[in-house]
Design a protein around this motif. Structure first.
Motif, PDB file in Angstrom:
ATOM      1  N   ASP A  24     -35.438 -12.590 -24.700  1.00  0.00           N
ATOM      2  CA  ASP A  24     -36.580 -13.246 -25.346  1.00  0.00           C
ATOM      3  C   ASP A  24     -37.728 -12.255 -25.603  1.00  0.00           C
ATOM      4  O   ASP A  24     -38.676 -12.580 -26.314  1.00  0.00           O
ATOM      5  CB  ASP A  24     -37.087 -14.420 -24.495  1.00  0.00           C
ATOM      6  CG  ASP A  24     -37.364 -14.050 -23.045  1.00  0.00           C
ATOM      7  OD1 ASP A  24     -36.663 -13.165 -22.514  1.00  0.00           O
ATOM      8  OD2 ASP A  24     -38.285 -14.622 -22.452  1.00  0.00           O
ATOM      9  N   LEU A  25     -37.640 -11.063 -25.042  1.00  0.00           N
ATOM     10  CA  LEU A  25     -38.700 -10.068 -25.235  1.00  0.00           C
ATOM     11  C   LEU A  25     -38.193  -8.804 -25.924  1.00  0.00           C
ATOM     12  O   LEU A  25     -38.955  -8.084 -26.560  1.00  0.00           O
ATOM     13  CB  LEU A  25     -39.299  -9.677 -23.868  1.00  0.00           C
ATOM     14  CG  LEU A  25     -40.366 -10.604 -23.273  1.00  0.00           C
ATOM     15  CD1 LEU A  25     -40.552 -10.316 -21.789  1.00  0.00           C
ATOM     16  CD2 LEU A  25     -41.701 -10.450 -23.985  1.00  0.00           C
ATOM     17  N   HIS A  61     -45.773  -0.821 -18.355  1.00  0.00           N
ATOM     18  CA  HIS A  61     -45.286  -2.177 -18.633  1.00  0.00           C
ATOM     19  C   HIS A  61     -43.907  -2.442 -18.016  1.00  0.00           C
ATOM     20  O   HIS A  61     -43.510  -3.585 -17.852  1.00  0.00           O
ATOM     21  CB  HIS A  61     -45.201  -2.418 -20.148  1.00  0.00           C
ATOM     22  CG  HIS A  61     -46.520  -2.272 -20.832  1.00  0.00           C
ATOM     23  ND1 HIS A  61     -47.639  -2.951 -20.441  1.00  0.00           N
ATOM     24  CD2 HIS A  61     -46.905  -1.493 -21.880  1.00  0.00           C
ATOM     25  CE1 HIS A  61     -48.646  -2.621 -21.223  1.00  0.00           C
ATOM     26  NE2 HIS A  61     -48.233  -1.728 -22.093  1.00  0.00           N
ATOM     27  N   ILE A  79     -44.346  -6.621 -17.621  1.00  0.00           N
ATOM     28  CA  ILE A  79     -44.515  -7.452 -18.820  1.00  0.00           C
ATOM     29  C   ILE A  79     -43.741  -8.777 -18.690  1.00  0.00           C
ATOM     30  O   ILE A  79     -44.196  -9.816 -19.152  1.00  0.00           O
ATOM     31  CB  ILE A  79     -44.126  -6.651 -20.104  1.00  0.00           C
ATOM     32  CG1 ILE A  79     -44.711  -7.326 -21.343  1.00  0.00           C
ATOM     33  CG2 ILE A  79     -42.645  -6.420 -20.242  1.00  0.00           C
ATOM     34  CD1 ILE A  79     -44.742  -6.435 -22.576  1.00  0.00           C
ATOM     35  N   LYS A  82     -45.685 -10.970 -16.189  1.00  0.00           N
ATOM     36  CA  LYS A  82     -46.893 -11.531 -16.832  1.00  0.00           C
ATOM     37  C   LYS A  82     -46.539 -12.732 -17.697  1.00  0.00           C
ATOM     38  O   LYS A  82     -47.227 -13.739 -17.689  1.00  0.00           O
ATOM     39  CB  LYS A  82     -47.567 -10.456 -17.699  1.00  0.00           C
ATOM     40  CG  LYS A  82     -48.568  -9.610 -16.956  1.00  0.00           C
ATOM     41  CD  LYS A  82     -49.388  -8.837 -17.949  1.00  0.00           C
ATOM     42  CE  LYS A  82     -50.563  -8.164 -17.301  1.00  0.00           C
ATOM     43  NZ  LYS A  82     -51.383  -7.435 -18.272  1.00  0.00           N
ATOM     44  N   LYS A  83     -45.453 -12.606 -18.452  1.00  0.00           N
ATOM     45  CA  LYS A  83     -45.040 -13.732 -19.300  1.00  0.00           C
ATOM     46  C   LYS A  83     -44.607 -14.907 -18.401  1.00  0.00           C
ATOM     47  O   LYS A  83     -44.972 -16.054 -18.664  1.00  0.00           O
ATOM     48  CB  LYS A  83     -43.879 -13.333 -20.237  1.00  0.00           C
ATOM     49  CG  LYS A  83     -43.410 -14.509 -21.063  1.00  0.00           C
ATOM     50  CD  LYS A  83     -42.242 -14.247 -21.965  1.00  0.00           C
ATOM     51  CE  LYS A  83     -41.735 -15.592 -22.498  1.00  0.00           C
ATOM     52  NZ  LYS A  83     -40.584 -15.499 -23.369  1.00  0.00           N
ATOM     53  N   LYS A  86     -47.525 -16.894 -17.057  1.00  0.00           N
ATOM     54  CA  LYS A  86     -48.132 -17.757 -18.086  1.00  0.00           C
ATOM     55  C   LYS A  86     -47.309 -19.031 -18.293  1.00  0.00           C
ATOM     56  O   LYS A  86     -47.856 -20.097 -18.538  1.00  0.00           O
ATOM     57  CB  LYS A  86     -48.256 -16.997 -19.412  1.00  0.00           C
ATOM     58  CG  LYS A  86     -49.524 -16.145 -19.475  1.00  0.00           C
ATOM     59  CD  LYS A  86     -49.957 -15.931 -20.912  1.00  0.00           C
ATOM     60  CE  LYS A  86     -51.222 -15.117 -21.018  1.00  0.00           C
ATOM     61  NZ  LYS A  86     -52.429 -15.878 -20.769  1.00  0.00           N
ATOM     62  N   GLN A  87     -45.985 -18.907 -18.218  1.00  0.00           N
ATOM     63  CA  GLN A  87     -45.128 -20.064 -18.447  1.00  0.00           C
ATOM     64  C   GLN A  87     -45.048 -20.956 -17.206  1.00  0.00           C
ATOM     65  O   GLN A  87     -44.814 -22.154 -17.321  1.00  0.00           O
ATOM     66  CB  GLN A  87     -43.695 -19.612 -18.802  1.00  0.00           C
ATOM     67  CG  GLN A  87     -43.594 -18.632 -19.946  1.00  0.00           C
ATOM     68  CD  GLN A  87     -43.708 -19.278 -21.313  1.00  0.00           C
ATOM     69  OE1 GLN A  87     -43.413 -20.447 -21.483  1.00  0.00           O
ATOM     70  NE2 GLN A  87     -44.161 -18.516 -22.294  1.00  0.00           N
ATOM     71  N   LYS A 206     -35.055 -24.098 -21.186  1.00  0.00           N
ATOM     72  CA  LYS A 206     -35.768 -23.032 -21.901  1.00  0.00           C
ATOM     73  C   LYS A 206     -34.883 -21.779 -22.004  1.00  0.00           C
ATOM     74  O   LYS A 206     -34.867 -21.105 -23.023  1.00  0.00           O
ATOM     75  CB  LYS A 206     -37.071 -22.668 -21.149  1.00  0.00           C
ATOM     76  CG  LYS A 206     -38.149 -23.700 -21.298  1.00  0.00           C
ATOM     77  CD  LYS A 206     -38.902 -23.460 -22.589  1.00  0.00           C
ATOM     78  CE  LYS A 206     -39.832 -24.578 -22.926  1.00  0.00           C
ATOM     79  NZ  LYS A 206     -40.269 -24.574 -24.320  1.00  0.00           N
ATOM     80  N   LYS A 213     -31.555 -19.014 -29.575  1.00  0.00           N
ATOM     81  CA  LYS A 213     -32.476 -18.475 -30.568  1.00  0.00           C
ATOM     82  C   LYS A 213     -32.232 -16.992 -30.845  1.00  0.00           C
ATOM     83  O   LYS A 213     -32.314 -16.540 -31.972  1.00  0.00           O
ATOM     84  CB  LYS A 213     -33.893 -18.664 -30.027  1.00  0.00           C
ATOM     85  CG  LYS A 213     -34.974 -18.656 -31.043  1.00  0.00           C
ATOM     86  CD  LYS A 213     -36.219 -19.165 -30.333  1.00  0.00           C
ATOM     87  CE  LYS A 213     -37.426 -19.245 -31.139  1.00  0.00           C
ATOM     88  NZ  LYS A 213     -38.523 -19.811 -30.340  1.00  0.00           N
TER      89      LYS A 213
END
Lengths: 217, 112
Positions: A24-25, A61, A79, A82-83, A86-87, A206, A213
């Motif tokens: 996803d990143l 990162h 990184i 951090k994501k 947030k989720q 998710k 995706k």
């Protein structure tokens, strides 16, 4: 100046060396690093030097880090963490509330039920909890087998242990004791356990969505 | 450069505003655009940008589109309908905040 396929391959190898397989990143991190290198190369810097300078900039990162939200035993690239924070942040508070609220309520307002009703609730919670534990085990196996890494699979990895609350509250203990009195601590455990199941279900969905995706990529 | 902490809480508003004016953008483009607009005063780090973009996407404010550019893939972000509404709200909030700060930092005294 655009990078050649061979040069892009070197950048991909760099990401692999950092164990950065989070689908996803990865697409946009790869694109960002390549853009950084191309930017340097426009100033007449060789690919090797541009790549070396970009690596220095990105090193922070990819540094392994952990967070209070997931526990110190679980670390990943900064990184990704951090994501993940947030989720996950709002779910962390859901988890805490699910434990603390029933304990407070039932400590302040004790509940007594008839022995028949108490046995029915204990039996129902035991069966339902057993199904929920199996569901989390299913999620665990599915995620391992898929071998795909996403930020959501990292969050999932940090949550499995929480299922212990459901085992403690409904499988090893009982919400109502033999006299029909409700135990606030065990009720809190069961409630927190269900919150863990919900969190695992949410992030598993998710994770699967992210795989769908980005699979083409 | 020394004011990075002051900008931290406004990152989402900055991203939404940029996307409102530019239709669709990708991560690197956002960082360069902000750097250019602020003459280097504000530099969005990648470590803050991507988690923020993904959160906005998860909240349904941004839509994504992956396109092949040259010999690599690029992820573009654009505002959803909700994102457009939220941008207006966030900008109004920001204006209000700036007005309040202005009163605090530079109060105008009057005899009225």
């Amino acid at each position: 100046m655009e990078l050649t396929t061979q040069q892009i391959h070197k950048v991909e190898e760099y990401l692999n060396s950092k164990n950065f397989g989070f689908i996803d990143l990865r697409v946009e991190i790869l694109d960002h690093i390549i853009s950084d290198i191309e930017n340097f190369m426009q100033k007449n810097i060789s690919f090797e030097n541009a790549f070396a300078m970009t690596r220095i900039r990105w090193e922070k990162h990819f540094r392994e880090t952990s967070s209070f939200y997931f526990g110190m035993f679980f670390s990943e690239s900064k990184i990704v963490v951090k994501k993940a924070i947030k989720q996950f942040r709002s779910f962390y508070f859901l988890y805490l509330t699910a434990y603390i609220l029933p304990v407070l309520i039932f400590k302040l307002f004790p509940v007594n039920a008839t022995v028949g009703f108490a046995n029915f609730v204990n039996g129902f919670l035991l069966s339902f909890s057993a199904v929920m534990v199996c569901y989390v085990v299913y999620i665990f196996i599915k995620t391992i087998v898929s071998k795909q890494k996403t930020t959501f699979s990292f969050i999932l990895k940090t949550q499995y242990f929480g299922i212990i609350f459901l085992i403690l509250g409904a499988v090893l203990g009982t919400v109502f004791n033999e006299e029909g009195e409700l135990n606030p601590i065990f009720t809190g455990f069961v409630s927190a356990g269900f919150a863990v199941v919900f969190i695992c279900h949410y992030f598993f969905k998710k994770h699967q969505e992210a795989i769908q995706k980005y699979k083409i990529s | 450069m020394g004011n990075q902490k002051l900008y931290k809480g406004s990152l989402q508003t900055i991203i939404l505003k940029l996307l409102e004016s530019n239709d669709k953008m990708y991560g690197y483009e956002i960082t360069q655009h902000v750097k250019e607009l602020t003459k280097g005063e504000l530099q969005i780090t990648e470590g803050a940008l991507y988690p923020a973009l993904h959160k906005l996407e998860a909240d349904g404010l941004l839509d994504v589109e992956v396109a092949k550019v040259g010999n690599r893939l690029r992820k573009y972000y654009k505002l959803t309908e909700n994102g457009t509404k939220e941008t207006a709200n966030k900008l109004a909030e920001m204006q209000e905040f700036l007005k309040t700060m202005q009163h605090l930092v530079n109060p105008k005294f009057s005899l009225e």
